[in-house]
Design a protein around this motif. Structure first.
Motif, PDB file in Angstrom:
ATOM      1  N   SER A 263      45.503  27.163  45.453  1.00 48.55           N
ATOM      2  CA  SER A 263      44.348  27.478  46.272  1.00 48.55           C
ATOM      3  C   SER A 263      43.608  28.652  45.638  1.00 48.55           C
ATOM      4  O   SER A 263      44.174  29.409  44.844  1.00 48.55           O
ATOM      5  N   GLU A 264      42.331  28.791  45.973  1.00 49.91           N
ATOM      6  CA  GLU A 264      41.579  29.955  45.490  1.00 49.91           C
ATOM      7  C   GLU A 264      42.276  31.243  45.935  1.00 49.91           C
ATOM      8  O   GLU A 264      42.306  32.231  45.202  1.00 49.91           O
ATOM      9  N   ARG A 265      42.843  31.225  47.121  1.00 48.53           N
ATOM     10  CA  ARG A 265      43.507  32.424  47.623  1.00 48.53           C
ATOM     11  C   ARG A 265      44.731  32.768  46.776  1.00 48.53           C
ATOM     12  O   ARG A 265      44.995  33.937  46.512  1.00 48.53           O
ATOM     13  N   ASP A 266      45.496  31.733  46.350  1.00 50.46           N
ATOM     14  CA  ASP A 266      46.646  31.981  45.482  1.00 50.46           C
ATOM     15  C   ASP A 266      46.231  32.757  44.239  1.00 50.46           C
ATOM     16  O   ASP A 266      46.844  33.760  43.869  1.00 50.46           O
TER      17      ASP A 266
ATOM     18  N   SER B   9      43.347  34.329  43.644  1.00 50.99           N
ATOM     19  CA  SER B   9      42.735  35.616  43.978  1.00 50.99           C
ATOM     20  C   SER B   9      43.794  36.668  44.264  1.00 50.99           C
ATOM     21  O   SER B   9      43.694  37.820  43.814  1.00 50.99           O
ATOM     22  N   ASP B  10      44.849  36.280  44.993  1.00 52.49           N
ATOM     23  CA  ASP B  10      45.929  37.221  45.299  1.00 52.49           C
ATOM     24  C   ASP B  10      46.657  37.659  44.029  1.00 52.49           C
ATOM     25  O   ASP B  10      47.046  38.818  43.891  1.00 52.49           O
TER      26      ASP B  10
ATOM     27  N   GLU C  60      44.463  40.145  42.307  1.00 58.08           N
ATOM     28  CA  GLU C  60      44.505  41.406  43.057  1.00 58.08           C
ATOM     29  C   GLU C  60      45.806  42.154  42.793  1.00 58.08           C
ATOM     30  O   GLU C  60      45.822  43.380  42.611  1.00 58.08           O
TER      31      GLU C  60
ATOM     32  N   GLN D  15      38.006  38.563  39.383  1.00 58.72           N
ATOM     33  CA  GLN D  15      37.733  37.906  40.666  1.00 58.72           C
ATOM     34  C   GLN D  15      36.366  37.226  40.633  1.00 58.72           C
ATOM     35  O   GLN D  15      36.203  36.091  41.106  1.00 58.72           O
TER      36      GLN D  15
ATOM     37  N   ARG E 278      35.369  33.079  40.945  1.00 54.72           N
ATOM     38  CA  ARG E 278      34.386  32.455  41.827  1.00 54.72           C
ATOM     39  C   ARG E 278      33.367  31.632  41.036  1.00 54.72           C
ATOM     40  O   ARG E 278      33.029  30.514  41.407  1.00 54.72           O
TER      41      ARG E 278
ATOM     42  N   GLN F 285      39.449  24.493  46.239  1.00 57.93           N
ATOM     43  CA  GLN F 285      38.513  25.437  46.839  1.00 57.93           C
ATOM     44  C   GLN F 285      38.889  25.748  48.287  1.00 57.93           C
ATOM     45  O   GLN F 285      38.611  26.816  48.800  1.00 57.93           O
ATOM     46  N   ARG F 286      39.536  24.802  48.942  1.00 58.42           N
ATOM     47  CA  ARG F 286      39.983  25.050  50.328  1.00 58.42           C
ATOM     48  C   ARG F 286      41.370  24.449  50.500  1.00 58.42           C
ATOM     49  O   ARG F 286      41.692  23.459  49.884  1.00 58.42           O
TER      50      ARG F 286
END
Length: 252
Positions: free
Chosen positions: A83-86, A88-89, A92, A228, A232, A251-252
């Motif tokens: 996922s994008e969150r994976d 992104s985390d 980060e 980051q 995107r 993306q989701r």
């Protein structure tokens, strides 16, 4: 400390084959030849890559450690999706750990020889960025030097514990300091973005030399935000065919 025993020719040959298989497999995954969810069979890879099962097995294990593959309950491996969150985390976390590394380096002090190596590396990056536009060769050179600087920065903290954990983080898919820069390699904004990143390199090295720990940490956390942004833009890019590996990101 005892001298390290040289590897035998057999060890070197086996290790070389495993590295070769690992690089080729990673390339196949990121090029979209092995789409997300694809089950990977050892025997198929033996035929496709022309190496024995032992280096193939070692390569698969390494790519699982990197996070590009996942082990299946009944044996074998499959290509992961993220996922994008994976991602992104992971970026980060890398920024947080590199910030901690820079702060510790500033607080503890750094050997002059390491600082000299870092300055020399940045000088070489400056030379690459003097070109008005980067061709593929220049961009490849930038990526190698950028990686070199980040490795030197990690060394400055003189913490084996932190170095080990940071290595694990940067090996996560797409979390490398140069992981998404390639997407914009030929874009009009590419050189401007790299110049901003290079200024941050200069600033963090200055903060380390001046023993300004909080400043060094803040700069490196901000530095990860370039990655980051790259993430995107890569996911949203119309020319996604230029980096098929981005399709591994949901993306989701």
């Amino acid at each position: 400390m005892s001298a390290r025993m040289p590897a035998s020719p057999t060890d070197e040959s086996g290790g070389s084959q495993a590295v070769k298989a690992q690089l080729r497999l990673r390339e196949m995954i990121l090029a979209g030849e092995l789409p997300g969810g694809t089950r990977i069979a050892e025997l198929t890879l033996v035929e496709r890559l022309g190496v024995s099962r032992t280096p193939i097995r070692a390569a698969l294990m390494r790519l699982e450690q990197e996070g590009l593959l996942e082990a299946l309950p009944n044996g074998g491996y499959a290509v992961r999706t993220f996922s994008e969150r994976d991602v992104s985390d992971a970026i980060e976390l890398r920024g947080t750990m590199e910030g901690l590394s820079a702060r510790l380096a500033a607080e503890r002090g750094v050997a002059p020889v390491v600082l000299a190596d870092a300055r020399a590396c940045l000088g070489e990056i400056d030379a690459v960025l003097q070109q008005p536009a980067l061709d593929d060769e220049a961009f490849t050179r930038y990526v190698a030097l950028n990686q070199r600087f980040h490795v030197l920065l990690a060394e400055m903290a003189a913490s084996p514990v932190l170095a080990r954990e940071l290595e694990r983080v940067v090996n996560l898919p797409f979390a490398s300091p140069s992981g998404f820069v390639v997407v914009q390699a030929n874009s009009p904004r590419a050189r401007d973005m790299l110049i901003v990143a290079q200024d941050q390199h200069r600033q963090v090295l200055d903060a380390v030399e001046r023993r300004e720990g909080a400043r060094a940490e803040a700069i490196m956390r901000e530095h990860s935000r370039i990655a980051q942004r790259n993430l995107r833009e890569a996911v949203q890019a119309e020319g996604l065919h230029r980096m098929p590996g981005v399709r591994l990101i949901r993306q989701r």
